[in-house]
Design an enzyme around this catalytic site. Structure first.
Site, PDB file in Angstrom:
ATOM      1  N   LYS A  37       0.833  -1.197   0.000  1.00  0.00           N
ATOM      2  CA  LYS A  37       0.000   0.000   0.000  1.00  0.00           C
ATOM      3  C   LYS A  37       0.871   1.252   0.000  1.00  0.00           C
ATOM      4  O   LYS A  37       2.036   1.215   0.433  1.00  0.00           O
ATOM      5  CB  LYS A  37      -0.884   0.025   1.263  1.00  0.00           C
ATOM      6  CG  LYS A  37      -1.977  -1.020   1.323  1.00  0.00           C
ATOM      7  CD  LYS A  37      -2.735  -0.900   2.636  1.00  0.00           C
ATOM      8  CE  LYS A  37      -3.844  -1.942   2.731  1.00  0.00           C
ATOM      9  NZ  LYS A  37      -4.956  -1.637   1.810  1.00  0.00           N
ATOM     10  N   GLU A  78      -6.646  -9.345   0.419  1.00  0.00           N
ATOM     11  CA  GLU A  78      -6.371 -10.486   1.289  1.00  0.00           C
ATOM     12  C   GLU A  78      -7.528 -10.875   2.193  1.00  0.00           C
ATOM     13  O   GLU A  78      -7.632 -12.021   2.617  1.00  0.00           O
ATOM     14  CB  GLU A  78      -5.129 -10.203   2.146  1.00  0.00           C
ATOM     15  CG  GLU A  78      -5.354  -9.430   3.429  1.00  0.00           C
ATOM     16  CD  GLU A  78      -5.926  -8.032   3.224  1.00  0.00           C
ATOM     17  OE1 GLU A  78      -6.665  -7.564   4.106  1.00  0.00           O
ATOM     18  OE2 GLU A  78      -5.644  -7.399   2.189  1.00  0.00           O
ATOM     19  N   ARG A 100     -10.680 -11.319   1.665  1.00  0.00           N
ATOM     20  CA  ARG A 100     -11.531 -12.369   1.089  1.00  0.00           C
ATOM     21  C   ARG A 100     -10.835 -13.727   1.126  1.00  0.00           C
ATOM     22  O   ARG A 100     -11.493 -14.769   1.153  1.00  0.00           O
ATOM     23  CB  ARG A 100     -11.919 -11.982  -0.340  1.00  0.00           C
ATOM     24  CG  ARG A 100     -10.769 -11.892  -1.327  1.00  0.00           C
ATOM     25  CD  ARG A 100     -11.072 -11.048  -2.540  1.00  0.00           C
ATOM     26  NE  ARG A 100     -11.093  -9.628  -2.194  1.00  0.00           N
ATOM     27  CZ  ARG A 100     -11.352  -8.654  -3.075  1.00  0.00           C
ATOM     28  NH1 ARG A 100     -11.624  -8.954  -4.345  1.00  0.00           N
ATOM     29  NH2 ARG A 100     -11.339  -7.408  -2.705  1.00  0.00           N
TER      30      ARG A 100
END
Length: 534
Positions: free
Chosen positions: A319, A391, A393
């Site tokens: 990120k 991640e 899910r």
């Protein structure tokens, strides 16, 4: 914050015959503040407005008992007919002659009850918040809230919802992270609110409902406080191991049965998708199972599943650094499930409820999963991981397969799953995805009753096309378009054996900026849903 009830045999402001004795009884209570609500018609009656017939209403009778204090407040312009207007009257020598022991009387305006929607829960929440704001931060330590005065205009009985909301807002107002977590204490905000005791007064007719609503409201606040604490803790403290121990601590506190599965047990279950996220971190994953056995033996349970990523760097799909500190909140789904299970146990709810929390960190390392890797889920489906920052899910899908063993009545998963849901719904509604109309209706109703609202988004088959993979059964992302929808579609592939709903709380679980912190949502929604299940 402490809450209690007080029942008076003749406390009913809807009957003019009982008005005088009711007010006298209330005013004779030893309290820092008595909270009463009045309508525009009460003020018109007192002021001699167009609606006035005889001066025998709430404010007129109160004026007699308080030696003209209402008249003075009206003359100087402190009384207002607007909804959520407030006026505090402080004890004078003349009060003692009428046996008044209350140190203050807080008057709160209900507004014009003849207007459409004047008495809905949104209006009530505005009124309650205005009253509670006046009680907080000063020298008031305790207050009596006269519940029937707030219900004068109701055509239906909203007592339980109103009391639960009032307690919820009072709990929010009293919450101080630095006080609840002494190790995290900091100077700026660790001063406790002096207002610590709120008593709900009512009449004998509503005694049973009032006591039940107060108990339910207190449980909701305890659940929300726990969820907030877990969310607000820094990620170096609130690790997967810490979450597991926090859940286990509820065994002694509330009687929940808790089992925490470690790495080897997770491996033995074949949770390859979950483990693909955990493998980049030195901190081991945990799989938490919490049970509340309040229903009949053999009764199908309701299962709540919470995403527990205690810190999300994005993994190899790293990120941006800006606001990455807020990724400690990526376990708010887990926190809300743990908080809801705590509230459920405190209420001794007569239902079987199971809480499931898969928890790990999503970190970049030499051992971390790479974009392009293919993993095998517990269900046997293979997943091509195109983005390691999708991640949540991946850990939820194995948890959703695991819960099949319980033959559940319904399953609700809760996750800070997608930034796309924040773009779609902002910070007002949580996203709701389900193809079961009964579940959608029940969650929507619970959201309205708790003002912890949801908005339904689609799960059309056409969106599944975006998840096609050339190399596996499914890809873990479907591109930028409809990102929250394709994430829900991915999860739906693992829920075909039971009724299921997905709540995307990315926009509602925490606040950014000056008010940064966990909100405790959707604990009120989930508790209200559970309360309504038969």
């Amino acid at each position: 914050m402490q809450f209690s009830t007080k029942i008076f045999s003749q406390a009913d402001l809807r009957s003019s015959k009982l008005l005088k004795s009711s007010l006298s009884t209330l005013l004779s209570q030893n309290t820092d503040c008595l909270v009463l609500a009045y309508a525009k018609t009460d003020l018109d009656d007192f002021s001699g407005g167009k609606a006035a017939k005889v001066k025998s209403g709430l404010l007129s009778e109160l004026d007699r008992l308080l030696g003209g204090s209402i008249t003075h407040a009206n003359v100087v312009g402190d009384l207002d007919h607007q909804q959520a207007s407030t006026c505090i009257l402080r004890a004078e020598k003349s009060w003692a002659a009428s046996g008044v022991k209350a140190k203050r009387v807080l008057l709160v305006g209900l507004g014009d009850l003849s207007l459409a929607n004047a008495c809905n829960l949104h209006a009530y929440s505005k009124i309650a918040k205005a009253a509670l704001k006046n009680l907080s931060g000063g020298s008031i330590q305790n207050a009596i809230w006269f519940t029937p005065s707030f219900s004068l205009g109701h055509q239906a009985d909203f007592l339980a919802e109103e009391v639960r909301l009032t307690i919820q807002y009072a709990g929010d107002q009293a919450y101080r992270f630095g006080i609840r977590q002494p190790a995290m204490k900091f100077k700026a905000k660790d001063k406790a609110d002096p207002f610590t005791q709120l008593t709900f007064a009512g009449n004998e007719a509503c005694a049973k409902d009032l006591k039940a609503a107060v108990a339910e409201g207190m449980a909701i606040v305890e659940g929300m406080n726990l969820a907030k604490d877990l969310g607000n803790l820094p990620p170096n403290i609130c690790t997967p191991t810490y979450l597991g121990k926090a859940a286990q601590g509820l065994t002694k506190k509330a009687g929940l049965k808790v089992e925490v599965l470690g790495l080897k047990q997770i491996q033995a279950l074949g949770m390859g998708s979950f483990l693909s996220v955990a493998k980049g971190s030195d901190t081991p994953p945990q799989f938490i199972v919490m049970r509340h056995q309040g229903g009949k033996a053999g009764e199908a349970p309701i299962v709540l599943v919470g995403k527990g990523i205690t810190f999300d760097t994005g993994g190899i799909s790293l990120k941006p650094g800006e606001a990455m500190d807020e990724m400690k909140y990526d376990m708010c789904g887990a926190a809300s499930v743990i908080g809801t299970m705590y509230a459920t146990a405190l209420m001794k709810l007569k239902k079987n409820v199971i809480g499931i929390v898969p928890t790990c960190e999503n970190m970049p390392s030499g051992a971390a999963t790479r974009p392009g890797d293919i993993v095998k889920s517990m269900s046997g489906q293979t997943i091509e991981i195109l983005n390691t920052d999708a991640e949540g899910r991946l850990i939820l899908c194995d948890a959703l397969t695991y819960v099949e063993r319980f033959k559940p009545q319904a399953v609700i998963d809760v996750a800070t799953l997608t930034g796309a849901c924040v773009i779609a719904l902002g910070h007002v509604h949580s996203g709701l995805f389900s193809e079961d109309e009964g579940l959608v209706n029940a969650l929507t109703k619970a959201g309205k009753a708790s003002l912890d609202t949801v908005w339904r988004l689609p799960l059309d088959a056409a969106y599944h096309e975006q998840l096609k993979s050339n190399f596996a059964d499914v890809a873990n992302i479907g591109g930028r378009p409809a990102g929250s929808v394709t994430a829900a579609c991915f999860l739906s592939r693992f829920t075909e054996k039971y009724k299921w709903a997905h709540l995307d709380i990315a926009g509602t679980a925490w606040k950014s900026g000056a008010a940064k912190g966990s909100t405790g949502r959707p604990v009120p929604l989930l508790v209200n849903y559970l309360l309504e299940q038969k």
